[in-house]
Scaffold this motif. Structure first.
Motif, PDB file in Angstrom:
ATOM      1  N   GLN A   1     104.707  22.164  50.866  1.00 18.05           N
ATOM      2  CA  GLN A   1     105.747  22.217  49.840  1.00 18.05           C
ATOM      3  C   GLN A   1     105.273  21.609  48.522  1.00 18.05           C
ATOM      4  O   GLN A   1     105.586  22.118  47.459  1.00 18.05           O
ATOM      5  CB  GLN A   1     107.017  21.522  50.313  1.00 18.05           C
ATOM      6  CG  GLN A   1     107.847  22.354  51.251  1.00 18.05           C
ATOM      7  CD  GLN A   1     108.190  23.714  50.692  1.00 18.05           C
ATOM      8  OE1 GLN A   1     107.675  24.729  51.140  1.00 18.05           O
ATOM      9  NE2 GLN A   1     109.050  23.765  49.713  1.00 18.05           N
ATOM     10  N   SER A   2     104.499  20.536  48.599  1.00 13.14           N
ATOM     11  CA  SER A   2     104.046  19.922  47.353  1.00 13.14           C
ATOM     12  C   SER A   2     103.043  20.810  46.633  1.00 13.14           C
ATOM     13  O   SER A   2     102.983  20.807  45.414  1.00 13.14           O
ATOM     14  CB  SER A   2     103.448  18.544  47.610  1.00 13.14           C
ATOM     15  OG  SER A   2     102.265  18.644  48.353  1.00 13.14           O
ATOM     16  N   THR A   3     102.274  21.588  47.366  1.00 16.26           N
ATOM     17  CA  THR A   3     101.342  22.494  46.706  1.00 16.26           C
ATOM     18  C   THR A   3     102.037  23.752  46.207  1.00 16.26           C
ATOM     19  O   THR A   3     101.555  24.387  45.276  1.00 16.26           O
ATOM     20  CB  THR A   3     100.181  22.905  47.628  1.00 16.26           C
ATOM     21  OG1 THR A   3     100.696  23.454  48.825  1.00 16.26           O
ATOM     22  CG2 THR A   3      99.294  21.733  47.944  1.00 16.26           C
ATOM     23  N   SER A   4     103.164  24.098  46.809  1.00 16.13           N
ATOM     24  CA  SER A   4     103.850  25.315  46.345  1.00 16.13           C
ATOM     25  C   SER A   4     104.791  25.034  45.175  1.00 16.13           C
ATOM     26  O   SER A   4     105.216  25.956  44.501  1.00 16.13           O
ATOM     27  CB  SER A   4     104.625  25.961  47.496  1.00 16.13           C
ATOM     28  OG  SER A   4     105.774  25.192  47.806  1.00 16.13           O
ATOM     29  N   MET A   5     105.120  23.769  44.959  1.00 14.54           N
ATOM     30  CA  MET A   5     105.961  23.440  43.809  1.00 14.54           C
ATOM     31  C   MET A   5     105.191  23.735  42.534  1.00 14.54           C
ATOM     32  O   MET A   5     104.014  23.443  42.434  1.00 14.54           O
ATOM     33  CB  MET A   5     106.374  21.970  43.832  1.00 14.54           C
ATOM     34  CG  MET A   5     107.258  21.618  44.976  1.00 14.54           C
ATOM     35  SD  MET A   5     108.816  22.498  44.847  1.00 14.54           S
ATOM     36  CE  MET A   5     109.465  22.250  46.455  1.00 14.54           C
TER      37      MET A   5
ATOM     38  N   SER B   1      88.789  36.691  49.532  1.00 14.25           N
ATOM     39  CA  SER B   1      88.278  35.737  48.549  1.00 14.25           C
ATOM     40  C   SER B   1      88.571  36.193  47.129  1.00 14.25           C
ATOM     41  O   SER B   1      88.940  35.385  46.267  1.00 14.25           O
ATOM     42  CB  SER B   1      86.772  35.552  48.725  1.00 14.25           C
ATOM     43  OG  SER B   1      86.498  35.029  49.991  1.00 14.25           O
ATOM     44  N   ILE B   2      88.408  37.474  46.869  1.00 10.98           N
ATOM     45  CA  ILE B   2      88.706  38.007  45.535  1.00 10.98           C
ATOM     46  C   ILE B   2      90.188  37.847  45.220  1.00 10.98           C
ATOM     47  O   ILE B   2      90.561  37.379  44.136  1.00 10.98           O
ATOM     48  CB  ILE B   2      88.256  39.481  45.421  1.00 10.98           C
ATOM     49  CG1 ILE B   2      86.726  39.556  45.453  1.00 10.98           C
ATOM     50  CG2 ILE B   2      88.808  40.125  44.153  1.00 10.98           C
ATOM     51  CD1 ILE B   2      86.185  40.961  45.616  1.00 10.98           C
ATOM     52  N   ILE B   3      91.033  38.221  46.168  1.00 14.92           N
ATOM     53  CA  ILE B   3      92.488  38.102  45.958  1.00 14.92           C
ATOM     54  C   ILE B   3      92.871  36.646  45.732  1.00 14.92           C
ATOM     55  O   ILE B   3      93.622  36.320  44.806  1.00 14.92           O
ATOM     56  CB  ILE B   3      93.258  38.704  47.160  1.00 14.92           C
ATOM     57  CG1 ILE B   3      93.088  40.224  47.168  1.00 14.92           C
ATOM     58  CG2 ILE B   3      94.730  38.324  47.116  1.00 14.92           C
ATOM     59  CD1 ILE B   3      93.614  40.886  48.426  1.00 14.92           C
ATOM     60  N   ALA B   4      92.347  35.750  46.566  1.00 15.30           N
ATOM     61  CA  ALA B   4      92.680  34.330  46.422  1.00 15.30           C
ATOM     62  C   ALA B   4      92.209  33.791  45.080  1.00 15.30           C
ATOM     63  O   ALA B   4      92.941  33.050  44.409  1.00 15.30           O
ATOM     64  CB  ALA B   4      92.059  33.526  47.565  1.00 15.30           C
ATOM     65  N   THR B   5      91.025  34.155  44.662  1.00 18.34           N
ATOM     66  CA  THR B   5      90.491  33.667  43.390  1.00 18.34           C
ATOM     67  C   THR B   5      91.333  34.143  42.220  1.00 18.34           C
ATOM     68  O   THR B   5      91.688  33.356  41.335  1.00 18.34           O
ATOM     69  CB  THR B   5      89.025  34.112  43.214  1.00 18.34           C
ATOM     70  OG1 THR B   5      88.256  33.603  44.315  1.00 18.34           O
ATOM     71  CG2 THR B   5      88.453  33.609  41.914  1.00 18.34           C
TER      72      THR B   5
ATOM     73  N   TYR C   1      97.771  31.219  38.994  1.00 17.51           N
ATOM     74  CA  TYR C   1      98.694  30.134  39.319  1.00 17.51           C
ATOM     75  C   TYR C   1      98.349  28.872  38.533  1.00 17.51           C
ATOM     76  O   TYR C   1      99.216  28.234  37.940  1.00 17.51           O
ATOM     77  CB  TYR C   1      98.640  29.866  40.829  1.00 17.51           C
ATOM     78  CG  TYR C   1      99.544  28.764  41.291  1.00 17.51           C
ATOM     79  CD1 TYR C   1     100.911  28.971  41.426  1.00 17.51           C
ATOM     80  CD2 TYR C   1      99.035  27.503  41.589  1.00 17.51           C
ATOM     81  CE1 TYR C   1     101.746  27.952  41.849  1.00 17.51           C
ATOM     82  CE2 TYR C   1      99.862  26.490  42.011  1.00 17.51           C
ATOM     83  CZ  TYR C   1     101.216  26.721  42.142  1.00 17.51           C
ATOM     84  OH  TYR C   1     102.034  25.711  42.553  1.00 17.51           O
ATOM     85  N   VAL C   2      97.066  28.515  38.509  1.00 19.60           N
ATOM     86  CA  VAL C   2      96.643  27.319  37.772  1.00 19.60           C
ATOM     87  C   VAL C   2      96.877  27.510  36.275  1.00 19.60           C
ATOM     88  O   VAL C   2      97.327  26.590  35.586  1.00 19.60           O
ATOM     89  CB  VAL C   2      95.163  26.983  38.081  1.00 19.60           C
ATOM     90  CG1 VAL C   2      94.633  25.912  37.158  1.00 19.60           C
ATOM     91  CG2 VAL C   2      95.022  26.545  39.531  1.00 19.60           C
ATOM     92  N   PHE C   3      96.604  28.696  35.770  1.00 17.90           N
ATOM     93  CA  PHE C   3      96.848  28.985  34.355  1.00 17.90           C
ATOM     94  C   PHE C   3      98.324  28.791  34.013  1.00 17.90           C
ATOM     95  O   PHE C   3      98.669  28.198  32.992  1.00 17.90           O
ATOM     96  CB  PHE C   3      96.393  30.419  34.045  1.00 17.90           C
ATOM     97  CG  PHE C   3      96.487  30.786  32.605  1.00 17.90           C
ATOM     98  CD1 PHE C   3      95.624  30.241  31.675  1.00 17.90           C
ATOM     99  CD2 PHE C   3      97.457  31.671  32.170  1.00 17.90           C
ATOM    100  CE1 PHE C   3      95.706  30.584  30.333  1.00 17.90           C
ATOM    101  CE2 PHE C   3      97.560  32.020  30.834  1.00 17.90           C
ATOM    102  CZ  PHE C   3      96.680  31.471  29.917  1.00 17.90           C
ATOM    103  N   ALA C   4      99.202  29.270  34.898  1.00 18.34           N
ATOM    104  CA  ALA C   4     100.643  29.101  34.668  1.00 18.34           C
ATOM    105  C   ALA C   4     101.040  27.629  34.675  1.00 18.34           C
ATOM    106  O   ALA C   4     101.908  27.211  33.893  1.00 18.34           O
ATOM    107  CB  ALA C   4     101.431  29.864  35.736  1.00 18.34           C
TER     108      ALA C   4
END
Length: 150
Positions: free
Chosen positions: A50-54, A125-129, A135-138
């Motif tokens: 949950q903390s990583t999905s927040m 791996s491509i999809i996850a990357t 996600y990080v950009f957002a």
């Protein structure tokens, strides 16, 4: 040198000492490091998930939406928490058992070993990357907007 800098340096030294102490105690196997020797309980796993999905939305967008449009916006938070509970209760136990049997350390490795295909690892791996980058950009955008309004 200001007192803030001294406190920060002391904080970093304490963290370094803690890290060195526990690195001596830790096992050197990948299972031990990545999965905590598979001894992490369901409560810690759920909190970690949950903390990583927040995200920035839950901390910035959700409250702003609730302020603008009312209580119905709480459904987003309920959906986020409920989705995690359903995910762990439906998939969690079985996927944990299967990953232990297969010796998989990550979800992508689990899929590769489960379906015996190296192509699954490449595509996964491509999809996850791509999606983790987005996600990080957002999150950086959300943090920037929060700091800008401060």
């Amino acid at each position: 040198m200001g007192s803030d800098v001294i406190i920060f340096v002391i904080y970093l030294l304490v963290l370094l000492c803690i890290g060195l102490y526990f690195s001596k105690k830790a096992s050197k196997s990948p299972d031990s490091y990545l999965l905590g020797d598979r001894k992490v309980g369901p409560a810690v796993t759920a909190l970690s998930m949950q903390s990583t999905s927040m995200s920035g939305f839950m901390f910035l967008g959700g409250p702003a939406l609730a302020f603008q449009q009312g209580w119905y916006a709480i459904m987003y938070a309920i959906g986020d928490a409920g989705g995690g509970i359903i995910n762990l209760s439906v998939l969690g136990k079985r996927m944990r058992r299967m990953s232990e049997i297969l010796g998989a350390l990550s979800p992508i490795e689990y899929l590769e070993k489960r379906y015996e295909s190296a192509a699954v690892r490449v595509v996964g791996s491509i999809i996850a990357t791509v999606f983790l980058f987005a996600y990080v950009f957002a999150q950086f955008l959300a943090a920037g907007k929060a700091l800008e309004s401060w």
